[in-house]
Design a protein around this motif. Structure first.
Motif, mmCIF file in Angstrom:
data_model
loop_
_atom_site.group_PDB
_atom_site.id
_atom_site.type_symbol
_atom_site.label_atom_id
_atom_site.label_comp_id
_atom_site.label_asym_id
_atom_site.label_seq_id
_atom_site.Cartn_x
_atom_site.Cartn_y
_atom_site.Cartn_z
ATOM 1 N N GLU A 651 0.850 -1.185 0.000
ATOM 2 C CA GLU A 651 0.000 0.000 0.000
ATOM 3 C C GLU A 651 0.888 1.237 0.000
ATOM 4 O O GLU A 651 1.715 1.407 0.885
ATOM 5 N N SER A 656 -5.144 1.696 -0.335
ATOM 6 C CA SER A 656 -5.746 0.660 0.503
ATOM 7 C C SER A 656 -6.092 -0.565 -0.327
ATOM 8 O O SER A 656 -6.732 -0.459 -1.381
ATOM 9 N N GLU A 659 -6.979 -7.152 0.937
ATOM 10 C CA GLU A 659 -6.049 -8.230 1.280
ATOM 11 C C GLU A 659 -4.824 -8.113 0.384
ATOM 12 O O GLU A 659 -4.910 -7.651 -0.756
ATOM 13 N N THR A 678 3.078 -2.126 3.761
ATOM 14 C CA THR A 678 2.305 -0.885 3.731
ATOM 15 C C THR A 678 3.162 0.252 4.274
ATOM 16 O O THR A 678 4.155 0.006 4.971
ATOM 17 N N LYS A 684 0.493 -4.975 7.137
ATOM 18 C CA LYS A 684 -0.584 -5.444 6.264
ATOM 19 C C LYS A 684 -0.082 -6.564 5.374
ATOM 20 O O LYS A 684 1.032 -6.537 4.876
ATOM 21 N N ALA A 706 1.897 -8.242 7.933
ATOM 22 C CA ALA A 706 1.185 -8.753 9.107
ATOM 23 C C ALA A 706 1.549 -10.206 9.388
ATOM 24 O O ALA A 706 1.552 -10.648 10.536
#
Length: 765
Positions: A651, A656, A659, A678, A684, A706
Motif C-alpha cells: 500500500e 488501501s 487483502e 504498507t 498489512k 502482518a
C-alpha cells in the motif's frame, strides 16, 4: 561629563585638540547626548529605530530594528530590514548571530531604556568592556544598541494593554504563486512557558484557537502551514494570520501578518531584480522574483524610504497586501481613513513598478490541440499578447535541422508576427517543431519567452500493419479490421508511434512484430478496452490503464530507457468517468522493465481480485494500491525465479487493499531496498516465502507485513547461525536504522505528492 540635570534632553559638543611644540592639531568634535529617562510605561508598545554601523569593510550601513516593550522592559528585539553591503559584515550579522536567538535580542531582553543606555557594547579586547555585545562582532552589536535607543526615544507605532510578550512570525516569503502545491510556512515563537493560539480567518485568537503545528520539512520549527487553495480561490487570496500568547490567564497583544497567494499580472510581466521609483516625495523599491523558476515573475517585496515607512506604518501592511494580490496597483483601493496618504504611496510604488515593467508573455494557441500529430498534419498557430501595443516576434525550429541540441538564437532569427501560421513537419521520419515567441514595448526589454513543442509522428509504410493476412497503412484501419474479426493479432511490419487519438482494440488481441525485425510501438497514456498482450516488440508506451482487463507482456519484449517509467495500472485513470469498476484482472510480465499497480490511480476503486505475475527476465517495481486508491479485494503478487523485484509496496501512502499477498518462488533478484507491506502504519498482508530460496540478508529486506510464511530452508538457517550473535544483532540494528531512514524519506515524498490528482506528476517527482 554630566548633563544639566533638567528634565529635557541635552546635547553637549565636546571639542578636542592636541598641541606640540606650539603647533595645534585639527579640532575633533564629539556630540554627547544626555536624554531624559521616562518612567516605565504599562502595557505593550512597539517602536522602530535605526543607527549607523561603520562596518568592517569600510562600507557603512544602517542597522534597523523593531522593539517591543512590555511594562517598560524589552520583550522582543527584531531586525527590521537591515541591508548589509559586504560579505564580511554579513558574516558578523549572520554567522556571528548578532540578531539571532542567542544574540543581541537575548542580551538586551528584559532591560529598561536606562539599562540599555548603560549596556556595555564598546569594541574591546577585554570581555568585561563588551559584556552586552556579541563576542567578535562588537561593531554591529554597538550599532544595534544605538538603534534600540533611537527606537525607544521615538513615539511608539503601536500601543496595547498586553501583559506578556507577543509571538513573533518568521517565514522565508510573504508572497507565493497561487498554485496547487504552493504553501508558506510561518514559524511562530513566544516566551518560554506561554502557549500560542492563532487564526487565519481574521478573527481574534482565543485559547480555543489552533496551536502551532510542526513544519513538514524542518521539523524543529512550529507554526502555521498556509496553503494556496487555488481551487477554492482561483483569483488568489490574502491570508490574515493573527496570533497571541497566553499564560496563566494573561494574554499578549495580537500579532497580525498578511500572507499572499497571487496569480501573475495578466496584462504585463516584470524583470527579475530590484527597481526604484519616486513620486509625491516618497521613494519606493520593489523586487521581482520567479519563485517556481518558471519565467513567471512576481512582485514579492515592497519597501519605502525609512521616513515614509515610519510615517505610514499604520496602513502599509494592508495596502501592500492588496498590491501583492493584484501584482500591480491597478484595482487597488486606498485604505479607509488614510485615502490621501494611500494615493501617495500607490503613486511611488507605481513609479518603481514601471521601471521593471515588460510586456506579458505571449500566448501560443494551437489548433487542433493534440499530444502529437500525424506526419502529414497541418497545425494552425496563433500568437497573442495581453499587453497593449506590444510587438510579437517568433522563431520556429525543426528538430531535424537544429545542431548541438540548441534552439536558434532568438534575437538573431526572430520574425515579426503578423498573422496566424500553418505548420507541418515535412519529414517522413517525424520530428518536433519548436515555437518560441516573445514581445516587447518601446525600448523595454523582452517579455518572458513562450514556447510550444509540436511533435509529429513517423510516417508508416502502406503495409505497416497486418491483420489476418491483410495489410493496412494506418493503426485505425488495423484496429477496425481486428474488431470485425472479434479477436486476433496486429502484426507490426514498421515502427509505429500512436497518437493521442489512437485507441487499443475493443476486442482481445496480441500485438507483435513480424518476422522481418523487432518493431517499436510508442505511445503516451493508453487505455485497455479488452484483454491485450505484447510480444517480440520494442515497447515504448508510457502508461496503460487496464480498466479491469488483463494486460500481458510476453517474451522478448524490450523497453526503452526513460526517466518516466513504463507503468501499467490494473484499474482506471484518475479522470475516468466511472471511478469505480468491478473486475478480476491479471497483469503478467515476462520481459522488459515496468512499474505495476494492482489498482487504478488516485481517487479510484477496483472491486475484485487482482493478480500480478512477474517472471522470466522481467524487472518490476510493484505496488498493490497506488496513492489514494482502493482495491476492494485481494491483490496477489507472484515473483518467480530469475525475475527481478526492485521495489514492493503493498500500500502506498493513503492507498488501501482489502487483502495482500506477496509470493516469492525460487531465487528472484531483489535489487532495491524498499519491500514493505504498507506505509500506512499498521502492518498489512502476507509474505509467502515457502517456495523461495533467499539468503538471510534478502529476507531481512521485507518489513511491515502482518504475516510471514517462512521457507523451509535449513541452509539459510545454518548460514544465519554461523555468525556470532552480537554480529547478527549489530547488523540487524544497522539495517533497521537504514530502513527507518529510508521510510522517513519515502513518507516525506509521499506526503508531498499525495494531493496530486494526476499520477504523472508524482511519477515524475
Amino acid at each position: 561629563m554630566k548633563g544639566n540635570g533638567t528634565d529635557a534632553d541635552e546635547t553637549i559638543s565636546l571639542k578636542l585638540a592636541a598641541q606640540k611644540d606650539g603647533k595645534w592639531s585639527k579640532v575633533a568634535e564629539i556630540p554627547l547626548t544626555f536624554v531624559k529617562i521616562p518612567p516605565l510605561g504599562a502595557g505593550t508598545k512597539v517602536y522602530e529605530g535605526q543607527a549607523e554601523c561603520k562596518g568592517n569593510e569600510g562600507k557603512s550601513y544602517t542597522v534597523k530594528v523593531r522593539v517591543t516593550t512590555v511594562n517598560g522592559r524589552i520583550a522582543l528585539l527584531e531586525d527590521n530590514g537591515t541591508e548589509i553591503p559586504g560579505y564580511i559584515d554579513e558574516s558578523f550579522w549572520l554567522g556571528g548571530d548578532v540578531m539571532g536567538a542567542e544574540g543581541m535580542p537575548k542580551k538586551l531582553k528584559g532591560k529598561t531604556w536606562e539599562e540599555v543606555l548603560k549596556a556595555r557594547t564598546t569594541p574591546s579586547d577585554k570581555e568585561e568592556e563588551k559584556v552586552d555585545a556579541i563576542s567578535g562582532a562588537t561593531l554591529s552589536s554597538d550599532a544595534v544598541k544605538y538603534a534600540v535607543i533611537d527606537a525607544l526615544r521615538s513615539e511608539p507605532l503601536q500601543k496595547g494593554t498586553g501583559e506578556i510578550a507577543p509571538p513573533t512570525f518568521k517565514s522565508s516569503r510573504q508572497v507565493a504563486p497561487n498554485g496547487k502545491i504552493n504553501h508558506i510556512f510561518v514559524t511562530m515563537k513566544a516566551p518560554e512557558g506561554t502557549v500560542i493560539h492563532y487564526t487565519t480567518d481574521g478573527s481574534e485568537p482565543t485559547e480555543d484557537s489552533p496551536t502551532p503545528s510542526q513544519d513538514p520539512i524542518f521539523h524543529e520549527d512550529f507554526g502555521a502551514d498556509l496553503r494556496a487553495g487555488s481551487e477554492t480561490y482561483p483569483d488568489g487570496r490574502v491570508i490574515l494570520l493573527k496570533a497571541a500568547a497566553f499564560q496563566d490567564g494573561k494574554r499578549s497583544e495580537t500579532v497580525t501578518g498578511r500572507y499572499v497567494f497571487a496569480n501573475p499580472n495578466p496584462k504585463h510581466s516584470y524583470e527579475l531584480g530590484q527597481f526604484s521609483g519616486k513620486a509625491e516625495g516618497i521613494t519606493a523599491r520593489v523586487e521581482f522574483e520567479s519563485p517556481n523558476f518558471d519565467q513567471k515573475y512576481y512582485l514579492t517585496k515592497i519597501r519605502l524610504d525609512d521616513v515614509s515607512e515610519k510615517t505610514y506604518a499604520a496602513f502599509l501592511p494592508e495596502l501592500f497586501s492588496q498590491i501583492y494580490l493584484k501584482q500591480g496597483v491597478e484595482g487597488v483601493t486606498p485604505i479607509s481613513g488614510h485615502e490621501e496618504e494611500s494615493r501617495k504611496v500607490i503613486a511611488a510604488v507605481q513609479a518603481a513598478l514601471h521601471e521593471g515593467f515588460v510586456a506579458a508573455e505571449p500566448v501560443i494557441t494551437i489548433t487542433p490541440k493534440q499530444g502529437n500529430y500525424s506526419n502529414d498534419d497541418k497545425v494552425n498557430v496563433e500568437i497573442t499578447c495581453a499587453t497593449e501595443e506590444a510587438e510579437i516576434y517568433y522563431v520556429v525550429d525543426n528538430s531535424n535541422d537544429i545542431t548541438g541540441g540548441r534552439l536558434s538564437d532568438f534575437e538573431k532569427h526572430k520574425v515579426l508576427y503578423e498573422k496566424p501560421l500553418t505548420l507541418t513537419i515535412e519529414n517522413p521520419q517525424g520530428g518536433t517543431l519548436y515555437i518560441c515567441a516573445a514581445a516587447k514595448t518601446g525600448q523595454k526589454n523582452w517579455s518572458p519567452t513562450a514556447r510550444k513543442d509540436l511533435p509529429f509522428v513517423k510516417a508508416v509504410g502502406k503495409e505497416a500493419f497486418e491483420v489476418n493476412g491483410s495489410k493496412y497503412g494506418t493503426w485505425k484501419e488495423a484496429v477496425s479490421a481486428l474488431e470485425k474479426a472479434v479477436s486476433g493479432e496486429i502484426i507490426l511490419r514498421d515502427d509505429v508511434e500512436l497518437q493521442e487519438k489512437d485507441e487499443f482494440p475493443s476486442v482481445s488481441c496480441t500485438i507483435r512484430s513480424g518476422d522481418e525485425r523487432k518493431c517499436k510501438i510508442k505511445g503516451g497514456v493508453m487505455e485497455a478496452k479488452a484483454d491485450i498482450a505484447f510480444e517480440n516488440v520494442v515497447y515504448d508506451v508510457r502508461r496503460i490503464y487496464g480498466n479491469g482487463y488483463s494486460v500481458t507482456i510476453g517474451t522478448d519484449v524490450e523497453t526503452t530507457f526513460s526517466f518516466m517509467k513504463r507503468s501499467i495500472f490494473a484499474g482506471v485513470a484518475y479522470d475516468a468517468e466511472e471511478k469505480e469498476i468491478t473486475a478480476n484482472p491479471v497483469i503478467s510480465v515476462e520481459s522488459g522493465k515496468f512499474v505495476l499497480y494492482g489498482s487504478g490511480s488516485g481517487g479510484t476503486t477496483l472491486k475484485g481480485n487482482v493478480e500480478i505475475r512477474v517472471k522470466g527476465t522481467a524487472e518490476a517495481e510493484v505496488a498493490g494500491a497506488y496513492m489514494n486508491s482502493t482495491v476492494d479485494g485481494k491483490v496477489t503478487v507472484t515473483v518467480e525465479d530469475q525475475a527481478s523485484l526492485s521495489e514492493f509496496l503493498g500500500e502506498q501512502n493513503k492507498g488501501s487493499a482489502k487483502e495482500l499477498e506477496l509470493i516469492l518462488m525460487g531465487s528472484p533478484k531483489l535489487d532495491g531496498r524498499t519491500f514493505r507491506g504498507t506505509v500506512n502504519g499498521t502492518p498489512k498482508g502476507t509474505l509467502n516465502l515457502r517456495q523461495a530460496s533467499l539468503s538471510p540478508e534478502q529476507a531481512e529486506k521485507f518489513k511491515d507485513f502482518a504475516e510471514i510464511l517462512k521457507a523451509d530452508s535449513p541452509a539459510a538457517e545454518e548460514n544465519l547461525l554461523t555468525k556470532p550473535a552480537v554480529e547478527v544483532e549489530t547488523e540487524a540494528m544497522e539495517k533497521e536504522k537504514a530502513a527507518e531512514e529510508a521510510v522517513a524519506i519515502e513518507k516525506m515524498i509521499a506526503e508531498s505528492v499525495s494531493n496530486f490528482s494526476d499520477p504523472e506528476e508524482s511519477d515524475f517527482l
